[in-house]
Design a protein around this motif. Structure first.
Motif, PDB file in Angstrom:
ATOM      1  N   MET A   1      15.286  64.353 -19.370  1.00 19.55           N
ATOM      2  CA  MET A   1      15.127  64.942 -18.048  1.00 19.55           C
ATOM      3  C   MET A   1      14.367  64.008 -17.122  1.00 19.55           C
ATOM      4  N   LEU A   2      13.318  63.395 -17.702  1.00 16.97           N
ATOM      5  CA  LEU A   2      12.500  62.471 -16.916  1.00 16.97           C
ATOM      6  C   LEU A   2      13.371  61.333 -16.374  1.00 16.97           C
ATOM      7  N   MET A   3      14.221  60.817 -17.248  1.00 12.67           N
ATOM      8  CA  MET A   3      15.105  59.711 -16.841  1.00 12.67           C
ATOM      9  C   MET A   3      16.043  60.172 -15.709  1.00 12.67           C
ATOM     10  N   GLN A   4      16.514  61.410 -15.818  1.00 10.10           N
ATOM     11  CA  GLN A   4      17.396  61.965 -14.780  1.00 10.10           C
ATOM     12  C   GLN A   4      16.675  62.002 -13.435  1.00 10.10           C
ATOM     13  N   TRP A   5      15.429  62.502 -13.475  1.00  9.96           N
ATOM     14  CA  TRP A   5      14.668  62.636 -12.238  1.00  9.96           C
ATOM     15  C   TRP A   5      14.409  61.284 -11.587  1.00  9.96           C
ATOM     16  N   GLU A   6      14.290  60.257 -12.461  1.00 11.53           N
ATOM     17  CA  GLU A   6      13.911  58.951 -11.931  1.00 11.53           C
ATOM     18  C   GLU A   6      15.107  58.061 -11.646  1.00 11.53           C
ATOM     19  N   HIS A  10      16.780  59.044  -6.491  1.00 10.96           N
ATOM     20  CA  HIS A  10      15.853  60.170  -6.660  1.00 10.96           C
ATOM     21  C   HIS A  10      14.415  59.663  -6.657  1.00 10.96           C
ATOM     22  N   LYS A  11      14.222  58.520  -7.312  1.00  7.73           N
ATOM     23  CA  LYS A  11      12.869  58.025  -7.537  1.00  7.73           C
ATOM     24  C   LYS A  11      12.138  57.789  -6.216  1.00  7.73           C
ATOM     25  N   ARG A  12      12.864  57.171  -5.280  1.00  9.07           N
ATOM     26  CA  ARG A  12      12.280  56.874  -3.966  1.00  9.07           C
ATOM     27  C   ARG A  12      11.878  58.179  -3.278  1.00  9.07           C
ATOM     28  N   LEU A  13      12.761  59.170  -3.418  1.00  6.94           N
ATOM     29  CA  LEU A  13      12.523  60.480  -2.808  1.00  6.94           C
ATOM     30  C   LEU A  13      11.242  61.104  -3.377  1.00  6.94           C
ATOM     31  N   LEU A  14      11.116  61.017  -4.706  1.00  5.68           N
ATOM     32  CA  LEU A  14       9.941  61.586  -5.376  1.00  5.68           C
ATOM     33  C   LEU A  14       8.671  60.833  -4.977  1.00  5.68           C
ATOM     34  N   ASP A  15       8.762  59.495  -4.972  1.00  9.81           N
ATOM     35  CA  ASP A  15       7.601  58.678  -4.595  1.00  9.81           C
ATOM     36  C   ASP A  15       7.113  59.048  -3.196  1.00  9.81           C
ATOM     37  N   LEU A  16       8.061  59.179  -2.282  1.00 10.98           N
ATOM     38  CA  LEU A  16       7.694  59.493  -0.893  1.00 10.98           C
ATOM     39  C   LEU A  16       7.035  60.869  -0.790  1.00 10.98           C
ATOM     40  N   ALA A  17       7.427  61.740  -1.700  1.00 10.24           N
ATOM     41  CA  ALA A  17       6.846  63.088  -1.687  1.00 10.24           C
ATOM     42  C   ALA A  17       5.513  63.134  -2.445  1.00 10.24           C
ATOM     43  N   GLY A  18       5.106  61.997  -3.007  1.00  7.87           N
ATOM     44  CA  GLY A  18       3.837  61.962  -3.753  1.00  7.87           C
ATOM     45  C   GLY A  18       4.001  62.278  -5.224  1.00  7.87           C
ATOM     46  N   VAL A  19       5.248  62.557  -5.633  1.00 11.86           N
ATOM     47  CA  VAL A  19       5.480  62.842  -7.059  1.00 11.86           C
ATOM     48  C   VAL A  19       5.740  61.487  -7.747  1.00 11.86           C
ATOM     49  N   ARG A  21       5.217  58.239 -10.559  1.00 11.18           N
ATOM     50  CA  ARG A  21       5.406  58.065 -12.008  1.00 11.18           C
ATOM     51  C   ARG A  21       4.237  58.671 -12.795  1.00 11.18           C
ATOM     52  N   ASN A  22       3.025  58.472 -12.232  1.00  9.19           N
ATOM     53  CA  ASN A  22       1.839  58.993 -12.887  1.00  9.19           C
ATOM     54  C   ASN A  22       1.834  60.528 -12.930  1.00  9.19           C
ATOM     55  N   VAL A  23       2.228  61.133 -11.805  1.00  8.32           N
ATOM     56  CA  VAL A  23       2.281  62.610 -11.741  1.00  8.32           C
ATOM     57  C   VAL A  23       3.306  63.123 -12.763  1.00  8.32           C
ATOM     58  N   LEU A  24       4.472  62.469 -12.800  1.00 11.26           N
ATOM     59  CA  LEU A  24       5.511  62.905 -13.745  1.00 11.26           C
ATOM     60  C   LEU A  24       5.065  62.693 -15.190  1.00 11.26           C
ATOM     61  N   ASN A  25       4.390  61.571 -15.451  1.00 13.98           N
ATOM     62  CA  ASN A  25       3.873  61.332 -16.812  1.00 13.98           C
ATOM     63  C   ASN A  25       2.936  62.461 -17.213  1.00 13.98           C
ATOM     64  N   ASN A  26       2.038  62.843 -16.321  1.00 12.53           N
ATOM     65  CA  ASN A  26       1.081  63.908 -16.642  1.00 12.53           C
ATOM     66  C   ASN A  26       1.779  65.245 -16.846  1.00 12.53           C
TER      67      ASN A  26
END
Ligand SMILES: Nc1ncnc2c1ncn2[C@@H]1O[C@H](COP(=O)(O)OS(=O)(=O)O)[C@@H](OP(=O)(O)O)[C@H]1O
Length: 213
Positions: A1-6, A10-19, A21-26
């Motif tokens: 799932m993590l790989m899907q999200w990233e 998608h990854k850029r979108l998540l980064d811009l939203a503050g989500v 890699r560290n947040v997802l790892n936690n």
């Protein structure tokens, strides 16, 4: 799932939203950690055995920085024989095609082995199933040193503790074998299982067999 999200985009979108890699790892770490921690009795050392999880060993090491990984290696011919005969469903493996199975074993084990070497000997220990079965004490001592815990005779007599300290799910494919004491029955069970034409091209289909000796 993590790989899907990233996935790219998608990854850029998540980064811009503050989500990040560290947040997802936690977040993923909290989920996995809770499942591992709460499905059994409280313990100082938590263990999880799931072969395919080791494909993600490098990311798991980032999520769980104190984790150690034991990569159990086994002759691919024995692993494929085991999955086919016991009808163990493993994603990516086609049980109707022995060559595909050996090739998939090769791909999977190469990825895990390379990750293990990348993480280094203090984080990942390769253990050969065949050596463990043939010299259990010697191999268990190696494992215990790697884990930095005290040796206990119990690790050589696990079968005596099943039922009380160790609970095994009756629905697990390996329960009927794991409950037995360490034995050599499965070492050569695959002999005669593969057609000669396939064995003749093993170096091409599964070069990890030679690489791992
Ligand atoms: N106590 C003991 N001694 C020796 N060998 C043992 C023991 N417990 C499990 N096994 C062998 O491990 C094989 C099952 O591995 P897994 O637990 O990874 O199986 S699985 O995830 O359910 O597929 C399986 O291999 P095969 O017999 O070749 O299928 C088991 O025989």
């Amino acid at each position: 799932m993590l790989m899907q999200w990233e996935k790219e985009g998608h990854k850029r979108l998540l980064d811009l939203a503050g989500v990040t890699r560290n947040v997802l790892n936690n977040a993923v770490g909290a989920f996995i950690g809770t499942v591992i921690e709460q499905h059994g009795d409280k313990a100082n050392l938590l263990c999880d055995k799931d072969p395919l999880a080791l494909k993600m060993m490098i990311r798991l090491s980032e999520i769980f920085p104190q984790a150690k990984f034991i990569l159990m290696l086994r002759d691919g011919r024995a692993s494929v024989h085991s999955m086919i005969v016991r009808k163990v469903p493993v994603s990516g493996f086609d049980r109707n095609d022995k060559e595909q199975m050996l090739s998939q074993w090769n791909k999977t084990v190469a990825q895990m082995y390379n990750s293990c070497i990348f993480l280094g000997p203090s984080i990942c220990l390769p253990v050969y199933y065949e050596k463990l079965i043939l010299s259990p004490k010697e191999q268990m001592e190696k494992i215990i040193n790697f884990l930095e815990i005290d040796f206990s005779q119990n690790v050589l007599e696990h079968h005596k503790h099943i039922g009380d300290e160790i609970r095994l799910s009756p629905r697990e494919f390996s329960t009927s074998q794991v409950k037995n004491k360490i034995n050599q029955d499965a070492l050569d069970a695959w002999v005669g299982f593969f057609p000669d034409e396939l064995l003749a091209k093993l170096d091409e289909v599964a070069p990890m067999l030679t690489k791992l000796g």
